[in-house]
Design a protein around this motif. Structure first.
Motif, PDB file in Angstrom:
ATOM      1  N   LEU A   1       0.828  -1.210   0.000  1.00  0.00           N
ATOM      2  CA  LEU A   1       0.000   0.000   0.000  1.00  0.00           C
ATOM      3  C   LEU A   1       0.857   1.252   0.000  1.00  0.00           C
ATOM      4  O   LEU A   1       0.540   2.246  -0.674  1.00  0.00           O
ATOM      5  CB  LEU A   1      -0.930  -0.003   1.218  1.00  0.00           C
ATOM      6  N   ALA A   2       1.956   1.219   0.743  1.00  0.00           N
ATOM      7  CA  ALA A   2       2.854   2.379   0.790  1.00  0.00           C
ATOM      8  C   ALA A   2       3.465   2.639  -0.572  1.00  0.00           C
ATOM      9  O   ALA A   2       3.584   3.788  -1.017  1.00  0.00           O
ATOM     10  CB  ALA A   2       3.944   2.143   1.832  1.00  0.00           C
TER      11      ALA A   2
ATOM     12  N   SER B   1      -4.130 -10.921  -2.098  1.00  0.00           N
ATOM     13  CA  SER B   1      -4.838 -12.193  -1.903  1.00  0.00           C
ATOM     14  C   SER B   1      -3.878 -13.367  -1.979  1.00  0.00           C
ATOM     15  O   SER B   1      -3.925 -14.293  -1.149  1.00  0.00           O
ATOM     16  CB  SER B   1      -5.938 -12.327  -2.962  1.00  0.00           C
ATOM     17  N   LEU B   2      -2.996 -13.344  -2.992  1.00  0.00           N
ATOM     18  CA  LEU B   2      -2.022 -14.423  -3.137  1.00  0.00           C
ATOM     19  C   LEU B   2      -1.072 -14.461  -1.940  1.00  0.00           C
ATOM     20  O   LEU B   2      -0.722 -15.536  -1.428  1.00  0.00           O
ATOM     21  CB  LEU B   2      -1.231 -14.249  -4.421  1.00  0.00           C
ATOM     22  N   THR B   3      -0.677 -13.273  -1.472  1.00  0.00           N
ATOM     23  CA  THR B   3       0.211 -13.208  -0.297  1.00  0.00           C
ATOM     24  C   THR B   3      -0.457 -13.796   0.924  1.00  0.00           C
ATOM     25  O   THR B   3       0.165 -14.550   1.704  1.00  0.00           O
ATOM     26  CB  THR B   3       0.614 -11.752  -0.023  1.00  0.00           C
ATOM     27  N   ALA B   4      -1.760 -13.490   1.093  1.00  0.00           N
ATOM     28  CA  ALA B   4      -2.483 -14.003   2.270  1.00  0.00           C
ATOM     29  C   ALA B   4      -2.597 -15.520   2.225  1.00  0.00           C
ATOM     30  O   ALA B   4      -2.449 -16.214   3.225  1.00  0.00           O
ATOM     31  CB  ALA B   4      -3.872 -13.376   2.319  1.00  0.00           C
ATOM     32  N   ILE B   5      -2.797 -16.062   0.973  1.00  0.00           N
ATOM     33  CA  ILE B   5      -2.921 -17.516   0.834  1.00  0.00           C
ATOM     34  C   ILE B   5      -1.583 -18.198   1.146  1.00  0.00           C
ATOM     35  O   ILE B   5      -1.508 -19.205   1.849  1.00  0.00           O
ATOM     36  CB  ILE B   5      -3.376 -17.876  -0.596  1.00  0.00           C
ATOM     37  N   ILE B   6      -0.489 -17.617   0.606  1.00  0.00           N
ATOM     38  CA  ILE B   6       0.831 -18.214   0.816  1.00  0.00           C
ATOM     39  C   ILE B   6       1.244 -18.166   2.275  1.00  0.00           C
ATOM     40  O   ILE B   6       1.739 -19.141   2.837  1.00  0.00           O
ATOM     41  CB  ILE B   6       1.876 -17.499  -0.056  1.00  0.00           C
ATOM     42  N   VAL B   7       1.009 -16.984   2.894  1.00  0.00           N
ATOM     43  CA  VAL B   7       1.416 -16.831   4.294  1.00  0.00           C
ATOM     44  C   VAL B   7       0.611 -17.730   5.197  1.00  0.00           C
ATOM     45  O   VAL B   7       1.139 -18.307   6.163  1.00  0.00           O
ATOM     46  CB  VAL B   7       1.278 -15.352   4.725  1.00  0.00           C
ATOM     47  N   ASN B   8      -0.671 -17.870   4.923  1.00  0.00           N
ATOM     48  CA  ASN B   8      -1.533 -18.707   5.757  1.00  0.00           C
ATOM     49  C   ASN B   8      -1.402 -20.190   5.401  1.00  0.00           C
ATOM     50  O   ASN B   8      -1.957 -21.028   6.063  1.00  0.00           O
ATOM     51  CB  ASN B   8      -2.977 -18.267   5.661  1.00  0.00           C
TER      52      ASN B   8
ATOM     53  N   ALA C   1      -4.788  -5.956  -5.400  1.00  0.00           N
ATOM     54  CA  ALA C   1      -5.731  -6.827  -4.715  1.00  0.00           C
ATOM     55  C   ALA C   1      -5.376  -8.293  -4.946  1.00  0.00           C
ATOM     56  O   ALA C   1      -5.441  -9.123  -4.030  1.00  0.00           O
ATOM     57  CB  ALA C   1      -7.153  -6.540  -5.202  1.00  0.00           C
ATOM     58  N   VAL C   2      -4.995  -8.631  -6.187  1.00  0.00           N
ATOM     59  CA  VAL C   2      -4.601 -10.005  -6.507  1.00  0.00           C
ATOM     60  C   VAL C   2      -3.339 -10.384  -5.734  1.00  0.00           C
ATOM     61  O   VAL C   2      -3.242 -11.481  -5.160  1.00  0.00           O
ATOM     62  CB  VAL C   2      -4.368 -10.154  -8.029  1.00  0.00           C
ATOM     63  N   ILE C   3      -2.360  -9.452  -5.709  1.00  0.00           N
ATOM     64  CA  ILE C   3      -1.106  -9.718  -4.999  1.00  0.00           C
ATOM     65  C   ILE C   3      -1.354  -9.932  -3.513  1.00  0.00           C
ATOM     66  O   ILE C   3      -0.801 -10.846  -2.884  1.00  0.00           O
ATOM     67  CB  ILE C   3      -0.108  -8.571  -5.217  1.00  0.00           C
TER      68      ILE C   3
END
Length: 262
Positions: free
Chosen positions: A17-18, A255-262, A251-253
């Motif tokens: 976001l930054a 979402s993908l980051t949240a899936i990978i991290v989780n 938004a896609v990035i």
């Protein structure tokens, strides 16, 4: 173990976001004209708006006297080199004169006359003096035909306007440009004038009625009026037609980051 992964996830999102906000940020200097030097480096405007003829000016000169036939040779309705018929008197097209790079015009019978650097009164008296050799009590009417002003910035129709007038107010100039947009700064209108190669300036506050009494309220030949953008316009310029695409990609990035991290 969840808190351990939540922290990097949050950091990644915040970083993305930054980056987005930084990339979309636009400063006033990026969209506002005339920002590279302070106005203190320029001379204030000479508020004498009397017409002074200069190179590339087009003027009409109508000569009359008690004997119309005697004055006729000085008002030829034909077009000669360096002249253009853009002034109409009744059904007759009167010739206009182009001031050349030396400040001269070619006048019928009298030949070359230097009027560059002269005001209307001085040029009129000069012609009268020359015409008295041929006419009794000659009357000379001089008019600038290509009075030109430029209006830039936050107006509806920016551009350069050629007017058949020698005196125009700031309000009239803005009227030709379609008035200010909602994004134009009313309290910071810049006027730039060229005086023999020297740039001069003045500023106006259109929110004050006192602007009507300002000596520079009436413009001169080749004046430039600039309307700077307000803060709302500067902020809105941060967002362009690619913003939606960038947001979707982020938004896609995320979402993908949240899936990978989780």
């Amino acid at each position: 173990m969840k808190p351990i992964f939540n922290q990097p996830k949050t950091s990644i999102v915040a970083a993305l976001l930054a980056i987005f906000l930084f990339a979309s940020c636009t400063s006033t200097q990026e969209i506002t004209y005339f920002q590279d030097e302070t106005l203190e480096n320029y001379e204030p405007i000479d508020f004498n708006t009397d017409v002074v003829y200069k190179t590339n000016d087009k003027i009409s000169i109508i000569v009359s006297s008690l004997d119309p036939e005697a004055a006729r040779p000085f008002n030829l309705p034909t077009i000669s080199e360096g002249q253009s018929a853009i002034v109409t008197q009744g059904s007759t097209k009167m010739q206009t004169y182009l001031v050349d790079k030396y400040g001269n015009i070619e006048f019928p019978v009298l030949g070359q006359i230097k009027i560059g650097g002269l005001g209307r009164t001085e040029a009129t008296e000069l012609l009268k003096t020359r015409l008295k050799e041929y006419l009794k009590n000659p009357i000379v009417n001089i008019r600038l035909i290509n009075f030109t002003i430029t209006v830039l910035g936050e107006v509806r129709n920016p551009g350069t306007f050629v007017l058949e007038d020698e005196k125009i107010s700031l309000s009239e100039a803005l009227g030709y440009a379609g008035d200010l947009t909602i994004h134009g700064r009313r309290d910071n209108v810049l006027l730039i004038r060229d005086n023999n190669g020297t740039k001069q300036y003045s500023k106006f506050d259109l929110t004050s009625i006192s602007v009507l009494n300002n000596q520079s309220y009436y413009l001169a030949q080749d004046d430039v009026v600039y309307i700077s953008p307000n803060k709302a316009k500067v902020r809105s310029s941060s967002y362009n037609q690619n913003t939606a695409v960038v947001i979707s990609a982020l938004a896609v990035i995320v979402s993908l980051t949240a899936i990978i991290v989780n």
